[in-house]
Design a protein around this motif. Structure first.
Motif: not given
Lengths: 545, 498
Positions: A162, A513-514, A157, A509-511, A516-517, A506-507
């Motif tokens: 992509l 992002g989290q 998927l 980047a998401a980390g 920052l959020d 991805s971990a």
């Protein structure tokens, strides 16, 4: 509305109707035996519809267009045949499955997308159908619900999405640079050539369709997905569904106006993939995985054919690639079906399956008088005698090795009871496909005016296709002796490293992002940000002063 | 001058007002019926306004008491207003349909706060939004914004749990900050130009300190109310904590109210050439919202929080229209693709997000939780709901024929036509990230489990049907592109067209 228009619309609309019928629960539960019917209009269209037709419905800004060209017709015909036989096979194979309703839904989604791609002629509908195809295929891959299937589905998927994002970007670029912002695919090659973003568009198209066709190094989802899906689904995915990207490349690539480099690069990547997949394939144990690697290899050759066409400006490359793909649709579909038949067949009757399977398998490598030999002879007109020709011959040898390896794996898969016999719903579709893969390539070959029967069976032609087979068989005998030394590569080879890397990125980047959020959601910081933003806008809008 | 269709605008304001008052006075048992009667009438009104607009090809205007602005107050409906009016009515209608049983009052139970409040607040939100879409002067718009905030805050804490109260308070404070900034800006403009009427301002506004300060203050204030990243601190807890029907309203409609004012401000009031620069800033924040919002959504463990963060990201898409519209105008082209794309994105997100929040609510009430990792088997239990969630997700991702696709297509081609490929890249990457969390949820729900282990809590069929209907609407919204007319361009002020 003439017959052609009706048939083309029905190719798409009829399976879509069946799919919509599945929203009613009782119909969904009973849909499985009716699956073969879904492909019927497609088959009729391939046989009866006029070539080079174009029909446009709807508004001028966003038309719904159908078209039929010769490569599309050939591919639609064999794909529809495979969907028909595969539907019959699936009805028997999944009859006892508790999730057969879901299977039918995913099957019809994939069928609609797959056959629709061959007949639609505008980019918006094409994009939509590719999306439908992706969702349906994911469902088919995940059908068995095992951890392996779920992982394969997830990886499939993400790669497919992509690819679609890249294609969407390419389509928008093409449309923005086409005169009159036309959405018709027929006008795409000319628009690409004239576009100021020509190179970007070519890169996006090659990457997008490359992922979908399993071009090395973006091939890793194919062995996973085609290995994990139920047998009839694998047959369709490996046979018919990947061809959507072939028709995409044929229709979009400006074959006679491409930059030489793009074509040469595409051919090089394709041929490299054709050989690479063989090397990895012989280390695999499961017959379906071996077949999936063979698909990667064969798709490499097909893409290389298109690349050669682009590099040499040969307009007929599309038709040749489609012819090669036709043979692959039939043989690969039949061979996947054989895996399911063998699994239910005991020792005593095993030869009745193994023998035709062996003919088909070695036929892929170019056994004289088989469809494979014909396609390879035709492909030779594009590959020539230079480096590309040598590599193509090498890939034929490699395919033979891989197919002998497949037959060996297949034998170990036979049912334990010596008198076991596969049920009729499995045997008949398999026999139909096996016969079709012997007959159809010959028919198509002889239909073309430049080919003749004496040419095809001349001693020179026979020898040209025989010697790679002989070399291949000798090599596979050698391979058997050194079997112990072969490394054990994981299914999907590079996927292990890529997945680990992807997860880490991805971990990370998401980390980030989290974090920052979380910081921004604290009152003190939120208030400061409000003030800072005021300052930023005050500065940004200073020209208003 | 009041146009012939002008009274329709008054009716569009009076109807929700009457519904709100009647619901409050008649109390618990009758309130849902009042709302249920008012919404279809509202739908007809919205359609009538749209039809009038398309027939006359001009904006509908109503001068209250026939007093000309700036003395009097004008109501004005252009294509943007009409489209948003219609969307609001449709979404609220489905929310009311969905909430029918949720906030039903047992016949002889004592009067409860929660159902009554919900059925009074729903028409209040409707009234506030209609005023935002129809009012044509900055002060009425301020009042409408305040009304919207005060209708939305109680929706957040309808359940009265401590964490929802905290979220509501957070929302209230931040929204008030935004209001104050907006009001300051409006006052500044009034001080300099002597009018609050948008049509008059659009002809009078010229560069200067006051215009500059007003633009900055009003923009930032509205961004805080719209929860554009990085000012989104109040949104996730507020939207994820509210009951499903309320979340649907908040995420789908309430944030669009202040966004609509941003459009009014930048497209109608402020001089067009300014937008080129301001647009880059707005879209920059939008791009950050898309990337960060989607990244954080990917990591959420709870479905409602995931949907709330997806709203943070989707709000970002709305702001991409500004530099694209400015770029098109700068090239001497019509800005219609960018504006239509932005509006379609707003409408598509409103319908899709409402459907997704309501689907999540049904899942929550069936399972008793909304942990994403434990959603297996939901598709067996609630096939219609999962289908609705998936269709809504497809609209968010932007696959044809959804409205999300058409919006994305228009914005992408506007970005590439004007050579601003970086916004196109953000849109494509954002779509990919959206797809990965939408599909990962859907995939989890279709994993089959033993039916014995599923909770037996039944969901009424009509609630599932309501969600599915809205999701299908959203999924087929892209077909509006097949219509022969361009609603959005009707009656646009300031004539940014060349």
């Amino acid at each position: 509305m003439n017959l052609t228009a009706v048939l083309l619309v029905a190719t798409l609309a009829w399976p879509l109707t069946l799919l919509l019928a599945c929203t009613v629960r009782p119909l969904r539960a009973r849909m499985l035996p009716w699956l073969p019917l879904g492909a019927l209009p497609g088959l009729l269209a391939a046989l009866l519809a006029e070539r080079d037709a174009l029909f446009v419905f709807g508004s001028t800004r966003f038309p719904l267009a159908f078209a039929f060209d010769r490569p599309g017709a050939a591919l639609l015909g064999v794909a529809a045949l495979l969907w028909l036989a595969g539907g019959w096979y699936a009805a028997a194979y999944q009859a006892e499955s508790p999730a057969r309703g879901r299977f039918a839904v995913c099957w019809l989604m994939t069928l609609t997308g797959c056959l629709g791609v061959f007949v639609v002629a505008d980019m918006v509908t094409l994009y939509g159908l590719l999306g439908l195809l992706t969702v349906g295929t994911t469902g088919l891959v995940m059908q068995e619900g095992t951890a392996r299937a779920l992982r394969a589905g997830r990886i499939y998927l993400s790669m497919a999405l992509l690819a679609e994002s890249l294609l969407l970007a390419a389509f928008v670029l093409i449309v923005s640079s086409a005169p009159g912002n036309t959405l018709l695919i027929v006008d795409a090659p000319a628009a690409i050539v004239a576009s100021p973003w020509r190179d970007a568009i070519l890169c996006l198209l090659i990457a997008g369709f490359g992922i979908k066709s399993g071009l090395v190094p973006l091939h890793f989802w194919i062995p996973l997905a085609h290995g994990a899906a139920p047998v009839p689904a694998s047959a369709l995915l490996s046979g018919a569904v990947v061809k959507a990207s072939v028709i995409g490349l044929i229709r979009f690539m400006p074959l006679d106006h491409s930059p030489w480099l793009a074509g040469a690069l595409l051919a090089a990547i394709g041929l490299f993939g054709a050989l690479y997949a063989v090397l990895v394939g012989v280390t695999q144990r499961h017959p379906k995985t071996v077949l999936a690697y063979s698909s990667v290899s064969q798709m490499g050759v097909i893409v290389a054919l298109i690349g050669m066409g682009m590099a040499s400006g040969e307009g007929s490359a599309g038709l040749i690639a489609a012819y090669y793909a036709v043979n692959h649709v039939l043989s690969k579909g039949a061979l996947f079906m054989a895996v399911g038949v063998v699994a239910d067949t005991g020792r005593r009757r095993l030869w009745t399956v193994l023998l035709p399977a062996a003919v088909l398998a070695v036929g892929l490598g170019g056994l004289p008088l088989s469809g494979g030999a014909l396609t390879k002879a035709v492909a030779k007109t594009l590959f020539g005698d230079g480096l590309a020709g040598t590599l193509a011959t090498l890939s034929a040898i490699g395919t033979t090795v891989l197919m002998v390896h497949f037959l060996r794996c297949l034998k170990t898969f036979a049912a334990t009871g010596p008198d076991d016999c596969a049920e009729r719903g499995l045997r008949w579709p398999w026999l139909i496909m096996a016969t079709a893969s012997l007959v159809v390539p010959w028919t198509l070959y002889l239909m073309a005016p430049q080919n003749s029967l004496p040419d095809a069976i001349s001693p020179y032609a026979l020898w040209a296709s025989l010697w790679p087979i002989v070399v291949g068989v000798v090599l596979s005998w050698a391979l058997l002796r050194w079997k112990r030394q072969l490394p054990q590569l994981p299914e999907g080879d590079v996927v292990v490293g890529l997945a680990a890397m992807g997860n880490r990125v991805s971990a990370l980047a998401a980390g980030l992002g989290q974090q920052l959020d979380a910081a921004l959601r604290r009152w003190a910081i939120g208030g400061t940000v409000l003030l800072a933003l005021t300052a930023v806008f005050a500065w940004g809008l200073r020209t208003l002063l | 001058m009041t146009t012939s269709g002008g009274p329709l605008l008054v009716a569009a304001l009076l109807l929700p007002l009457a519904a709100m008052l009647a619901a409050f006075v008649l109390g618990r048992a009758q309130a849902p019926r009042v709302v249920a009667c008012a919404l279809p009438v509202g739908l007809l009104l919205a359609l009538a306004i749209l039809a009038d607009l398309l027939c006359s090809g001009e904006a509908l205007v109503y001068l209250l008491g026939a007093w000309q602005p700036p003395l009097g107050i004008a109501l004005r409906a252009d294509g943007l207003s009409a489209a948003m009016l219609l969307t609001t009515t449709v979404v609220l209608g489905v929310v009311a349909w969905f909430a029918w049983g949720d906030f039903a009052q047992p016949a002889n139970a004592p009067e409860a706060r929660q159902p009554l409040m919900f059925w009074v607040l729903l028409p209040a939100v409707w009234l506030a939004l209609n005023t935002v879409f129809l009012a044509n002067d900055l002060f009425t718009l301020y009042v409408a914004l305040e009304l919207l905030t005060f209708a939305a805050v109680p929706l957040v804490c309808l359940e009265g749990r401590p964490e929802t109260l905290r979220a509501a308070l957070r929302y209230l404070l931040f929204a008030l900050l935004g209001s104050v900034l907006y009001l300051l800006g409006a006052v500044l403009l009034y001080g300099v130009y002597g009018t609050l009427d948008i049509a008059q301002l659009s002809t009078r506004v010229h560069p200067g300190v006051a215009t500059w300060a007003a633009a900055v203050l009003m923009t930032v204030g509205l961004l805080a109310k719209t929860a554009l990243f990085p000012l989104h601190l109040w949104l996730p807890p507020a939207h994820a904590g509210a009951p499903a029907a309320a979340s649907a309203m908040l995420s789908a409609l309430v944030v669009k109210g202040s966004f609509f004012l941003v459009i009014r401000l930048w497209l109608d009031v402020l001089p067009g050439e300014m937008m080129l620069e301001a647009g880059q800033w707005l879209a920059g924040l939008g791009a950050a919202a898309i990337l960060v919002g989607n990244l954080v959504a990917l990591r959420q463990r709870r479905l409602k929080l995931l949907i709330a963060y997806s709203t943070v990201a989707q709000i970002g898409y709305l702001f991409l229209m500004f530099p694209l519209a400015a770029g098109l105008v700068g090239m001497g082209l019509s800005d219609a693709p960018a504006v239509t794309g932005g509006l379609l994105q707003a409408v598509s997100h409103a319908t899709a997000k409402a459907a997704m929040f309501m689907a999540a609510g049904l899942i929550y009430s069936t399972l008793g939780h909304d942990r994403i990792e434990d959603l297996q088997g939901v598709a067996q239990q609630l096939p219609m709901t999962v289908l609705a969630f998936a269709l809504g997700g497809v609209a968010l991702v932007g696959l044809p024929p959804s409205g999300g696709f058409m919006a994305k297509w228009l914005l992408l081609s506007a970005a590439l036509t004007t050579g601003q490929w970086w916004w196109a890249a953000v849109m494509v990457i954002g779509g990919l990230m959206t797809a990965s969390y939408v599909f990962s949820v859907v995939v989890r729900t279709i994993v089959a489990v033993d039916p014995e282990k599923m909770p037996k809590m039944a969901v009424p069929r009509y609630r599932e049907a309501s969600v599915l209907a809205l999701a299908i609407f959203s999924f087929l919204l892209g077909c509006v592109a097949l219509l022969p007319f361009e609603v959005v361009q009707v009656g646009r002020l300031g004539s940014v067209l060349p």
